[in-house]
Write a protein that holds these residues in place. Sequence first.
Motif, mmCIF file in Angstrom:
data_model
loop_
_atom_site.group_PDB
_atom_site.id
_atom_site.type_symbol
_atom_site.label_atom_id
_atom_site.label_comp_id
_atom_site.label_asym_id
_atom_site.label_seq_id
_atom_site.Cartn_x
_atom_site.Cartn_y
_atom_site.Cartn_z
ATOM 1 N N LEU A 126 0.822 -1.213 0.000
ATOM 2 C CA LEU A 126 0.000 0.000 0.000
ATOM 3 C C LEU A 126 0.855 1.261 0.000
ATOM 4 O O LEU A 126 0.553 2.213 -0.721
ATOM 5 N N VAL A 127 1.915 1.289 0.797
ATOM 6 C CA VAL A 127 2.772 2.484 0.820
ATOM 7 C C VAL A 127 3.453 2.668 -0.535
ATOM 8 O O VAL A 127 3.343 3.728 -1.161
ATOM 9 N N LEU A 128 4.144 1.647 -1.003
ATOM 10 C CA LEU A 128 4.874 1.783 -2.261
ATOM 11 C C LEU A 128 3.938 1.906 -3.463
ATOM 12 O O LEU A 128 4.202 2.681 -4.384
ATOM 13 N N GLY A 129 2.840 1.169 -3.433
ATOM 14 C CA GLY A 129 1.870 1.256 -4.528
ATOM 15 C C GLY A 129 1.261 2.640 -4.643
ATOM 16 O O GLY A 129 1.106 3.181 -5.745
ATOM 17 N N GLN A 130 0.939 3.234 -3.492
ATOM 18 C CA GLN A 130 0.362 4.579 -3.532
ATOM 19 C C GLN A 130 1.402 5.641 -3.880
ATOM 20 O O GLN A 130 1.066 6.644 -4.513
ATOM 21 N N ILE A 131 2.640 5.425 -3.480
ATOM 22 C CA ILE A 131 3.691 6.354 -3.915
ATOM 23 C C ILE A 131 3.750 6.349 -5.437
ATOM 24 O O ILE A 131 3.794 7.401 -6.075
ATOM 25 N N TYR A 132 3.723 5.168 -6.015
ATOM 26 C CA TYR A 132 3.749 5.077 -7.487
ATOM 27 C C TYR A 132 2.493 5.699 -8.078
ATOM 28 O O TYR A 132 2.566 6.496 -9.012
ATOM 29 N N LEU A 133 1.331 5.356 -7.524
ATOM 30 C CA LEU A 133 0.060 5.838 -8.053
ATOM 31 C C LEU A 133 -0.034 7.364 -8.024
ATOM 32 O O LEU A 133 -0.397 8.000 -9.014
ATOM 33 N N PHE A 134 0.320 7.963 -6.888
ATOM 34 C CA PHE A 134 0.157 9.405 -6.734
ATOM 35 C C PHE A 134 1.304 10.225 -7.317
ATOM 36 O O PHE A 134 1.108 11.378 -7.689
ATOM 37 N N LEU A 188 9.064 2.322 -11.258
ATOM 38 C CA LEU A 188 8.462 1.048 -10.871
ATOM 39 C C LEU A 188 9.524 -0.006 -10.552
ATOM 40 O O LEU A 188 9.439 -0.654 -9.506
ATOM 41 N N PRO A 189 10.562 -0.174 -11.398
ATOM 42 C CA PRO A 189 11.616 -1.126 -11.009
ATOM 43 C C PRO A 189 12.308 -0.745 -9.702
ATOM 44 O O PRO A 189 12.664 -1.618 -8.902
ATOM 45 N N TYR A 190 12.467 0.557 -9.458
ATOM 46 C CA TYR A 190 13.075 1.007 -8.206
ATOM 47 C C TYR A 190 12.203 0.591 -7.021
ATOM 48 O O TYR A 190 12.693 0.052 -6.030
ATOM 49 N N LEU A 191 10.887 0.847 -7.123
ATOM 50 C CA LEU A 191 9.973 0.487 -6.041
ATOM 51 C C LEU A 191 9.914 -1.030 -5.842
ATOM 52 O O LEU A 191 9.825 -1.507 -4.717
ATOM 53 N N MET A 192 9.994 -1.793 -6.940
ATOM 54 C CA MET A 192 10.022 -3.259 -6.810
ATOM 55 C C MET A 192 11.322 -3.703 -6.136
ATOM 56 O O MET A 192 11.334 -4.689 -5.392
ATOM 57 N N GLY A 193 12.391 -2.965 -6.367
ATOM 58 C CA GLY A 193 13.653 -3.237 -5.675
ATOM 59 C C GLY A 193 13.519 -3.007 -4.174
ATOM 60 O O GLY A 193 14.067 -3.758 -3.367
ATOM 61 N N VAL A 194 12.758 -1.972 -3.803
ATOM 62 C CA VAL A 194 12.513 -1.695 -2.382
ATOM 63 C C VAL A 194 11.705 -2.839 -1.763
ATOM 64 O O VAL A 194 11.964 -3.251 -0.630
ATOM 65 N N VAL A 195 10.745 -3.369 -2.521
ATOM 66 C CA VAL A 195 9.981 -4.525 -2.037
ATOM 67 C C VAL A 195 10.938 -5.677 -1.740
ATOM 68 O O VAL A 195 10.844 -6.328 -0.693
ATOM 69 N N ALA A 196 11.877 -5.924 -2.642
ATOM 70 C CA ALA A 196 12.813 -7.045 -2.470
ATOM 71 C C ALA A 196 13.783 -6.810 -1.322
ATOM 72 O O ALA A 196 14.042 -7.715 -0.527
#
Length: 196
Positions: free
Chosen positions: A135-143, A160-168
């Motif tokens: 929710l945090v990373l998804g909304q950062i991307y969304l907004f 998006l790849p950067y945020l997916m890297g944060v997920v990992a």
Amino acid sequence: MINPRQKIRKMTLLAIFSAIIILQNLVPFLGNIPLGPLSITLMHITVMVAAISLGPASGMVIGGIWGLITWIRAFIWPTSPLAVICFTNPLISVLPRILVGTVAGYGYLALKRKLHAKTSMIMASALGSLTNTFLVLGQIYLFYHNQAPKLYAVDVKQLLPYLMGVVATNGIPEMLVAMLAVPLISTILIKLIRKK
């Protein structure tokens, strides 16, 4: 039916959890482990332990306190440049934190009807942790993906790849730590609450 002693224990524990989440937010290294420009949060563990041991409503209250402090800090004492940009939006700073308690608490109640209590706690912890991360990373991307070139000095295609890297690098370790810690602590607290 809950007896008066159990009710007092629950209220006392809710007050203790509130104090812990406030301390984790205000004292460096108690709530976050810094890793370079990012940090691994431990505060979601406190929220999920409250949600599982005291019930979903208590988890939502503790999550709300965490989110409210995150939102206020973004204005007066930001933890990073990203906090000033993103966490001033309560949909990113407050809502996911409340939903961590909601998902973990109700997830545990639903799962324990069919599974062993410890297994239910492990799965509810994973779900609660992923709720916060996505929710945090998804909304950062969304907004903010349209503002990425200006705010982050990155190409929108790279956000998006950067945020997916944060997920990992952050989300998965946070989830694994929660899956270990939450059942251990919650099991002890549930026994304490039910003690005659």
